[in-house]
Design an enzyme around this catalytic site. Structure first.
Site, mmCIF file in Angstrom:
data_model
loop_
_atom_site.group_PDB
_atom_site.id
_atom_site.type_symbol
_atom_site.label_atom_id
_atom_site.label_comp_id
_atom_site.label_asym_id
_atom_site.label_seq_id
_atom_site.Cartn_x
_atom_site.Cartn_y
_atom_site.Cartn_z
ATOM 1 C CD GLU A 1 -61.972 -0.736 -21.717
ATOM 2 O OE1 GLU A 1 -62.562 0.091 -21.483
ATOM 3 O OE2 GLU A 1 -62.376 -1.964 -21.711
ATOM 4 C CG HIS B 1 -63.685 -3.452 -16.978
ATOM 5 N ND1 HIS B 1 -64.806 -2.477 -17.194
ATOM 6 C CD2 HIS B 1 -63.286 -3.504 -18.497
ATOM 7 C CE1 HIS B 1 -65.198 -1.995 -18.310
ATOM 8 N NE2 HIS B 1 -64.164 -2.957 -19.410
ATOM 9 C CG HIS C 1 -67.682 0.267 -21.462
ATOM 10 N ND1 HIS C 1 -66.397 0.818 -21.374
ATOM 11 C CD2 HIS C 1 -67.064 -1.118 -21.696
ATOM 12 C CE1 HIS C 1 -65.403 0.180 -21.583
ATOM 13 N NE2 HIS C 1 -65.691 -0.952 -21.283
ATOM 14 C CG HIS D 1 -67.963 -5.520 -21.142
ATOM 15 N ND1 HIS D 1 -67.229 -5.829 -22.169
ATOM 16 C CD2 HIS D 1 -66.996 -4.422 -21.033
ATOM 17 C CE1 HIS D 1 -66.069 -5.200 -22.529
ATOM 18 N NE2 HIS D 1 -66.052 -4.464 -21.564
HETATM 19 ZN ZN LIG Z 1 -64.261 -2.732 -21.195
#
Ligand SMILES: [Zn+2]
Length: 261
Positions: A102, A121, A192, A123
């Protein structure tokens, strides 16, 4: 000389891989790498990252490069694991190691937002409900005032169709996410996680942590009844004050996370 040899080998083998490999912008400031390593560990200790998620920083010598670890659990990152990428998310020299699938999140945001110097980034769990329900994540207290009044949600189904694995696995999806982020500090990713941006490593870590805290506190406050959120003006004023304060928690978090085992 080394570049010439690599080029010569690439040509001899008829491979375009060596030619496609971007040139390094040079050695980054060692303190930037040190802070990036610390950010990986701090974000795990704060419950923002776990075995997954990543943090990157723009290269101090070239705005068209960014630094991020190879694909690995953030708590284990060391300076040797930090790789350099161009904004098309190609590693300058991955040393044969795997890179994050990603990574497109990072390159596409750096491309779209020249003001952004660092990206997280994650979760982080408390944020997830606000990406999947009709309830919007809103600024509940001064610590999360950087959120503004409302946080956008990236619905990957709109661009990737009904059968995607929800991952931002190519440049097109990264650009779509950057579009939804627009000039905000945070965008949620439905089903996500989220992405947080900032102008420095200490600031992006601060923001990623207080986004998680805001989500947790908003869920609790909503259970009590009607909630009073910050106005746009309050959020703007508080965000300005907090921007001068990010080094205070950063120094504490960094020292704790970098303690020798
Ligand atoms: Zn992710």
């Amino acid at each position: 000389m080394r570049a010439f040899v690599v080029l010569a080998i690439g040509l001899a083998l008829g491979s375009t891989a060596a030619l496609a490999q971007p040139k390094s912008a040079g050695t980054p400031d060692p303190s930037l790498v040190e802070d990036l390593v610390a950010a990986n560990r701090v974000l795990v200790e704060l419950g923002v990252l776990d075995g997954f998620g990543h943090v990157s920083v723009r290269h101090d010598k070239d705005a068209s490069r960014y630094l991020m670890s190879r694909s690995m659990a953030p708590a284990l990152v060391k300076a040797d694991d930090i790789l350099e990428f161009d904004l098309d998310n190609a590693a300058v020299d991955a040393k044969g190691q795997a890179v994050f699938l990603e990574r497109f999140i990072h390159g596409e945001i750096y491309k779209a937002r020249p003001d952004v110097k660092a990206v997280v980034h994650s979760h982080s769990p408390s944020v997830i409900p606000f990406g999947v329900s009709k309830t919007r994540l809103k600024t509940i207290y001064h610590m999360s005032s950087f959120l503004g009044v409302d946080v956008p949600v990236f619905e990957i189904r709109d661009v990737a169709g009904p059968a995607s694995d929800l991952l931002v696995r190519n440049a097109g999806l990264g650009a779509d996410l950057a579009k939804v982020l627009s000039d905000n500090t945070v965008a949620l990713m439905r089903g996500h996680g989220s992405v947080t941006v900032g102008t420095s490593i200490p600031q992006v870590v601060f923001r990623a942590y207080y986004t998680e805290m805001n989500a947790r506190l908003q869920s609790e406050a909503m259970r009590l009844g009607e909630v009073t959120y910050l106005t746009a003006e309050e959020a703007a004023a508080a965000a300005k004050t907090n921007d001068g304060q990010v080094m205070r928690p950063w120094e504490l978090w960094k020292r704790k996370a970098m303690k020798p085992e």
